[in-house]
Design an enzyme around this catalytic site. Structure first.
Site, short mmCIF file in Angstrom:
data_model
loop_
_atom_site.label_atom_id
_atom_site.label_comp_id
_atom_site.label_asym_id
_atom_site.label_seq_id
_atom_site.Cartn_x
_atom_site.Cartn_y
_atom_site.Cartn_z
N LYS A 34 26.66 43.99 35.72
CA LYS A 34 25.84 45.15 35.36
C LYS A 34 25.50 45.96 36.59
O LYS A 34 25.57 47.20 36.58
CB LYS A 34 24.56 44.70 34.66
CG LYS A 34 23.65 45.86 34.27
CD LYS A 34 22.19 45.48 34.14
CE LYS A 34 21.55 45.28 35.50
NZ LYS A 34 20.09 45.04 35.40
N ARG A 39 26.09 51.14 39.28
CA ARG A 39 26.27 51.86 40.54
C ARG A 39 27.59 52.64 40.52
O ARG A 39 27.65 53.78 40.99
CB ARG A 39 26.24 50.87 41.71
CG ARG A 39 24.84 50.39 42.06
CD ARG A 39 24.87 49.13 42.93
NE ARG A 39 23.54 48.75 43.39
CZ ARG A 39 22.62 48.15 42.64
NH1 ARG A 39 22.89 47.84 41.38
NH2 ARG A 39 21.43 47.84 43.15
N SER A 176 10.52 46.77 43.80
CA SER A 176 11.90 46.78 43.33
C SER A 176 12.81 47.36 44.40
O SER A 176 12.55 48.46 44.90
CB SER A 176 12.04 47.60 42.04
OG SER A 176 13.40 47.69 41.67
N GLN A 178 15.49 48.58 43.70
CA GLN A 178 16.15 49.72 43.05
C GLN A 178 15.59 51.06 43.51
O GLN A 178 16.26 52.09 43.37
CB GLN A 178 16.03 49.59 41.53
CG GLN A 178 16.85 48.44 40.96
CD GLN A 178 16.60 48.21 39.49
OE1 GLN A 178 15.77 48.89 38.87
NE2 GLN A 178 17.30 47.25 38.91
N SER A 205 15.35 41.16 46.18
CA SER A 205 16.76 41.39 45.82
C SER A 205 17.50 42.18 46.88
O SER A 205 18.24 43.13 46.59
CB SER A 205 16.84 42.10 44.46
OG SER A 205 16.21 41.35 43.46
N GLU A 338 16.61 37.23 39.81
CA GLU A 338 17.10 37.34 38.44
C GLU A 338 17.47 35.97 37.85
O GLU A 338 17.52 35.83 36.63
CB GLU A 338 18.31 38.27 38.38
CG GLU A 338 17.95 39.74 38.50
CD GLU A 338 17.16 40.25 37.30
OE1 GLU A 338 17.68 40.17 36.18
OE2 GLU A 338 16.03 40.70 37.48
N ARG A 411 16.73 37.52 29.99
CA ARG A 411 16.66 36.33 30.85
C ARG A 411 15.85 35.21 30.19
O ARG A 411 16.10 34.03 30.46
CB ARG A 411 16.04 36.69 32.20
CG ARG A 411 16.77 37.77 32.97
CD ARG A 411 18.18 37.38 33.33
NE ARG A 411 18.85 38.47 34.06
CZ ARG A 411 20.14 38.58 34.23
NH1 ARG A 411 20.95 37.66 33.73
NH2 ARG A 411 20.68 39.59 34.89
N LYS A 436 21.38 43.15 26.05
CA LYS A 436 21.01 44.12 27.09
C LYS A 436 21.99 44.08 28.25
O LYS A 436 22.37 45.12 28.79
CB LYS A 436 19.59 43.82 27.58
CG LYS A 436 19.03 44.80 28.60
CD LYS A 436 17.60 44.41 28.94
CE LYS A 436 16.91 45.51 29.73
NZ LYS A 436 17.48 45.72 31.07
#
Length: 456
Positions: A34, A39, A176, A178, A205, A338, A411, A436
């Site tokens: 994912k 990306r 995050s 992200q 992460s 994760e 998860r 998802k």
């Protein structure tokens, strides 16, 4: 979904998580990553010509990303082996549904600022509770016009002007990684490029920031990193996974080249299958495990090795073998947060206590994962205590006495599946939410357990 049954009320459906009849001995082929797929979609939509993405993940999060970029003027079409993406820019009003996908809500607003459209972002109820403020504030620092009525949350509207000046952005990415990746992906298209400075506690992460940098460079972008301010709390090395890396990234303006992007299998989604080997004392082989990757492969295998697995990589196949004994661990999962739900499930079945830290930000995911894991495992008779930054797990005998709630979190479904191997009768509420990121999960899980060599 395989194994579901309708409840007595005729509304929600429960998945009967299958118990293992003996040691599993199976081979599994995972769908595409994912993280890499989303990306790749952004980079292809911003490229200087059409490109091809091979082996993309087709799941709710990636379809939401494709839909978002299509709303902004790009086209995403089926092609042999994957998706062909052609860039484009919307000039009228547009509406983007982020669902509950962190990558969509954080990667797409920087793209929207380059359009000549008023782009409204909305999503699932949970999306409005997930952090997005650092992206909004960062884009405003370099000239974007964003209307959010002071909420710093979904819904909001980006008023694109066709270009963005770029410049220096200071962002706290401790909630995050992200936030950094989202700003990096669009940065080459900004007039002056971007300098992104992370200021705050260590971002989680870190390998995912490294993945973003690697994919940008593969597309021809000029990206540099600086570690001089990191002082042990930077978000991770932009050139490699883990460790105390840079807290500043420099992206010079320039074209993003159109090319073929090959998406690797999603190694994070290997976690429940590797856990199955540990729980049952069996052997699981993951086909097409990459020899080199920007995914956190080393960290994932290290955790499973520490819990008792033997991991062997040969000729593009990872084989994990275990005896059925599961060791408790003390581990910082900052770089592999994760997999924390699956590791928590394993820890609940271990022979000694565990303490998993570095996952406080998991409270802000699809659900508050720390609270959810504690509540559901304790509901089976377990002993899980919430910490400020993680969980403490003391193994106790478990038994299925109530439905395991999924909280619309993929998860949590995977964690329940792992528990169900050793706890007969575990029923999972709304297990379909695993679609998802992994629609094939129930079928692959059942096939693993039904493999002839897995018979007792």
């Amino acid at each position: 979904m395989n194994g579901t049954r309708e409840s007595d009320g005729g509304a929600a459906q429960h998945w009967q998580a299958p118990a293992a009849a003996g040691p599993v001995r199976a081979s599994v082929r995972l769908p595409g990553s994912k993280s890499m797929t989303n990306r790749a979609l952004v980079l292809a939509a911003l490229a200087d010509g059409p490109g091809l993405i091979t082996n993309p993940l087709r799941a709710r999060d990636t379809l939401l990303m494709a839909g978002a970029l299509t709303a902004l003027g790009a086209s995403v079409e089926d092609a042999p082996g994957g998706w062909r993406v052609s860039p484009g820019a919307a000039t009228g009003d547009a509406r983007v549904n982020v669902g509950n996908a962190g990558t969509v809500m954080r990667f797409v607003p920087p793209v929207a600022a380059l359009t000549q459209a008023a782009v409204e972002f909305h999503g699932d109820a949970r999306a409005s509770q997930r952090p997005i403020g650092p992206i909004i504030d960062g884009l405003r620092e370099i000239g974007a016009v964003i209307e959010d009525h002071g909420r710093g949350a979904i819904p909001f509207t980006v008023h694109g002007t066709g270009s963005l000046a770029g410049g220096v952005i200071t962002v706290d990415a401790s909630a995050s990684s992200q936030f950094v990746s989202g700003l990096l992906l669009s940065a080459p298209r900004y007039d002056k490029g971007v300098e992104i400075r992370h200021r705050g506690p260590r971002a989680p992460s870190a390998p995912h920031i490294a993945m973003t940098v690697q994919m940008l460079r593969a597309a021809g972008a000029d990206v540099e990193t600086d570690t001089q301010h990191a002082a042990g709390h930077g978000p991770g090395d932009g050139d490699g996974p883990g460790g105390d890396g840079p807290d500043t990234w420099f992206v010079r303006p320039g074209a993003i080249g159109s090319h073929t992007i090959a998406v690797q299998p999603d190694l994070v989604n290997s976690a429940p299958f590797l856990a199955a080997a540990l729980v049952t004392g069996g052997t699981v082989t993951i086909d097409d495990w990459p020899a080199t990757t920007s995914q956190p492969a080393g960290q994932i295998l290290d955790m499973f090795t520490r819990m008792g697995a033997v991991c062997e990589l040969t000729a593009g196949r990872l084989t994990v073998t275990a005896t059925g004994a599961i060791r408790g661990i003390t581990a910082d999962l900052s770089d592999v947060s994760e997999i924390s739900p699956v590791l928590t499930a394993l820890a609940a079945l271990a022979d000694s206590p565990s303490e998993l830290t570095g996952i406080g930000h998991q409270r802000l995911q699809e659900t508050d994962r720390l609270a959810a894991l504690a509540r559901e495992i304790n509901g089976l008779g377990g002993d899980v205590t919430e910490l400020s930054d993680g969980l403490r797990i003391t193994p106790r005998p478990l038994r299925a006495t109530r439905v395991f709630a999924s909280y619309d979190d993929h998860r949590l479904v995977m964690a329940a599946a792992v528990l169900g191997l050793a706890v007969p009768g575990v029923e999972v509420e709304n297990a379909a939410t695993v679609g998802k990121t992994f629609p094939e999960f129930p079928g692959l899980w059942a096939a693993m357990l039904a493999a002839p060599e897995s018979a007792p």
